[in-house]
Design a protein around this motif. Structure first.
Motif, PDB file in Angstrom:
ATOM      1  N   MET A 163      46.800  -2.274  73.600  1.00 42.65           N
ATOM      2  CA  MET A 163      47.962  -2.023  74.443  1.00 42.65           C
ATOM      3  C   MET A 163      49.147  -2.817  73.876  1.00 42.65           C
ATOM      4  N   ASN A 164      50.276  -2.239  73.909  1.00 40.14           N
ATOM      5  CA  ASN A 164      51.493  -2.866  73.405  1.00 40.14           C
ATOM      6  C   ASN A 164      51.780  -4.163  74.168  1.00 40.14           C
ATOM      7  N   SER A 165      52.136  -5.214  73.442  1.00 39.73           N
ATOM      8  CA  SER A 165      52.365  -6.517  74.068  1.00 39.73           C
ATOM      9  C   SER A 165      53.536  -6.486  75.062  1.00 39.73           C
ATOM     10  N   TYR A 166      54.512  -5.605  74.825  1.00 46.89           N
ATOM     11  CA  TYR A 166      55.634  -5.510  75.757  1.00 46.89           C
ATOM     12  C   TYR A 166      55.213  -4.860  77.074  1.00 46.89           C
ATOM     13  N   ILE A 167      54.278  -3.929  76.999  1.00 43.80           N
ATOM     14  CA  ILE A 167      53.754  -3.310  78.226  1.00 43.80           C
ATOM     15  C   ILE A 167      52.968  -4.340  79.031  1.00 43.80           C
ATOM     16  N   VAL A 168      52.160  -5.148  78.341  1.00 47.19           N
ATOM     17  CA  VAL A 168      51.398  -6.212  79.011  1.00 47.19           C
ATOM     18  C   VAL A 168      52.359  -7.193  79.675  1.00 47.19           C
ATOM     19  N   LEU A 169      53.406  -7.585  78.958  1.00 49.71           N
ATOM     20  CA  LEU A 169      54.399  -8.507  79.514  1.00 49.71           C
ATOM     21  C   LEU A 169      55.085  -7.904  80.732  1.00 49.71           C
ATOM     22  N   LEU A 170      55.498  -6.665  80.642  1.00 46.79           N
ATOM     23  CA  LEU A 170      56.158  -5.991  81.762  1.00 46.79           C
ATOM     24  C   LEU A 170      55.232  -5.881  82.970  1.00 46.79           C
ATOM     25  N   LEU A 171      53.979  -5.557  82.735  1.00 53.10           N
ATOM     26  CA  LEU A 171      53.004  -5.458  83.822  1.00 53.10           C
ATOM     27  C   LEU A 171      52.782  -6.819  84.483  1.00 53.10           C
ATOM     28  N   ALA A 172      52.627  -7.869  83.673  1.00 45.61           N
ATOM     29  CA  ALA A 172      52.412  -9.216  84.214  1.00 45.61           C
ATOM     30  C   ALA A 172      53.625  -9.687  85.020  1.00 45.61           C
ATOM     31  N   VAL A 173      54.836  -9.441  84.504  1.00 47.97           N
ATOM     32  CA  VAL A 173      56.053  -9.820  85.226  1.00 47.97           C
ATOM     33  C   VAL A 173      56.134  -9.057  86.552  1.00 47.97           C
ATOM     34  N   SER A 174      55.809  -7.782  86.522  1.00 51.29           N
ATOM     35  CA  SER A 174      55.865  -6.960  87.738  1.00 51.29           C
ATOM     36  C   SER A 174      54.891  -7.467  88.796  1.00 51.29           C
ATOM     37  N   ILE A 175      53.666  -7.764  88.386  1.00 53.33           N
ATOM     38  CA  ILE A 175      52.670  -8.287  89.324  1.00 53.33           C
ATOM     39  C   ILE A 175      53.136  -9.618  89.892  1.00 53.33           C
ATOM     40  N   LEU A 176      53.634 -10.493  89.042  1.00 55.28           N
ATOM     41  CA  LEU A 176      54.096 -11.804  89.482  1.00 55.28           C
ATOM     42  C   LEU A 176      55.234 -11.687  90.490  1.00 55.28           C
ATOM     43  N   LEU A 177      56.216 -10.865  90.189  1.00 50.41           N
ATOM     44  CA  LEU A 177      57.347 -10.694  91.114  1.00 50.41           C
ATOM     45  C   LEU A 177      56.913 -10.065  92.428  1.00 50.41           C
ATOM     46  N   LEU A 178      56.008  -9.101  92.363  1.00 48.21           N
ATOM     47  CA  LEU A 178      55.489  -8.465  93.573  1.00 48.21           C
ATOM     48  C   LEU A 178      54.744  -9.476  94.449  1.00 48.21           C
ATOM     49  N   LEU A 179      53.940 -10.323  93.824  1.00 45.13           N
ATOM     50  CA  LEU A 179      53.235 -11.359  94.577  1.00 45.13           C
ATOM     51  C   LEU A 179      54.206 -12.339  95.231  1.00 45.13           C
ATOM     52  N   ILE A 180      55.172 -12.811  94.462  1.00 51.72           N
ATOM     53  CA  ILE A 180      56.149 -13.761  95.008  1.00 51.72           C
ATOM     54  C   ILE A 180      56.879 -13.143  96.193  1.00 51.72           C
ATOM     55  N   PHE A 181      57.348 -11.924  96.028  1.00 49.56           N
ATOM     56  CA  PHE A 181      58.061 -11.242  97.110  1.00 49.56           C
ATOM     57  C   PHE A 181      57.187 -11.135  98.356  1.00 49.56           C
TER      58      PHE A 181
END
Length: 191
Positions: free
Chosen positions: A1-19
């Motif tokens: 999997m592309n490293s940018y997709i992994v980064l985007l997915l991880a950032v999205s999960i993190l922001l969703l959790l924080i929210f």
């Protein structure tokens, strides 16, 4: 999997959790309920040993030892990357803990203090696991990879078993570690 997709997915999960942790009573009730379902009893000593070995302060010692080994092999840039990656992840975790200010679960061990989100133990273990896999997975093979993943899973179980964290604290720490590791790796590859 592309490293940018992994980064985007991880950032999205993190922001969703924080929210959700900050704004959703329903999410927090679910997280409490899930924690209660996953942790039936306070299972102590063996998980305390795992927690001690992976304590964030001790993880810094492991990181410095690894960097020292790399320096001994004259892999100076890699040694700096190893130190910088864990340092970056730890700093991000400390800042996030102070910003989120989530209390630990009820009945957590007296040895646990500070805020709950994200788990410092899981953050350090995930970051160090990713570093070790990046550096040595090709050389040591499948058994090494399985060993790293098994240790990581034991750290997760220990944090839940010792009632130190909610499940979302674990997912948040893993996501943050992936974000920090990905950014650090991209900076390292740029050199």
């Amino acid at each position: 999997m592309n490293s940018y997709i992994v980064l985007l997915l991880a950032v999205s999960i993190l922001l969703l959790l924080i929210f959700n942790i900050k704004t959703s009573r329903r999410f927090n009730l679910f997280d409490h309920w899930l924690h209660h379902q996953l942790v039936k009893k306070h299972d102590g000593y063996k998980w305390q040993v795992i927690a001690f070995i992976n304590d964030p302060k001790l993880m810094v010692v492991w990181d410095v030892l690894l960097a020292g080994l790399l320096l001994n092999e004259e892999r100076n840039l890699t040694a700096i990357w190893v130190l910088g990656t864990l340092g970056f992840a730890d700093a991000a975790g400390i800042v996030m803990k102070k910003l989120i200010r989530r209390r630990r679960p009820i009945m957590h061990s007296d040895m646990e203090n500070g805020y709950s989100f994200p788990s410092g133990h899981v953050l350090g273990a995930t970051t160090m696991g990713l570093i070790l896999l990046q550096l040595f997975a090709k050389e040591f093979g499948l058994i090494f990879i399985i060993g790293i993943v098994a240790l990581w899973v034991m750290v997760i179980i220990s944090r839940l078993s010792l009632k130190a964290h909610y499940p979302s604290d674990i997912v948040g720490a893993t996501s943050l570690a992936i974000v920090c590791f990905s950014i650090s790796q991209q900076l390292f590859l740029a050199f």
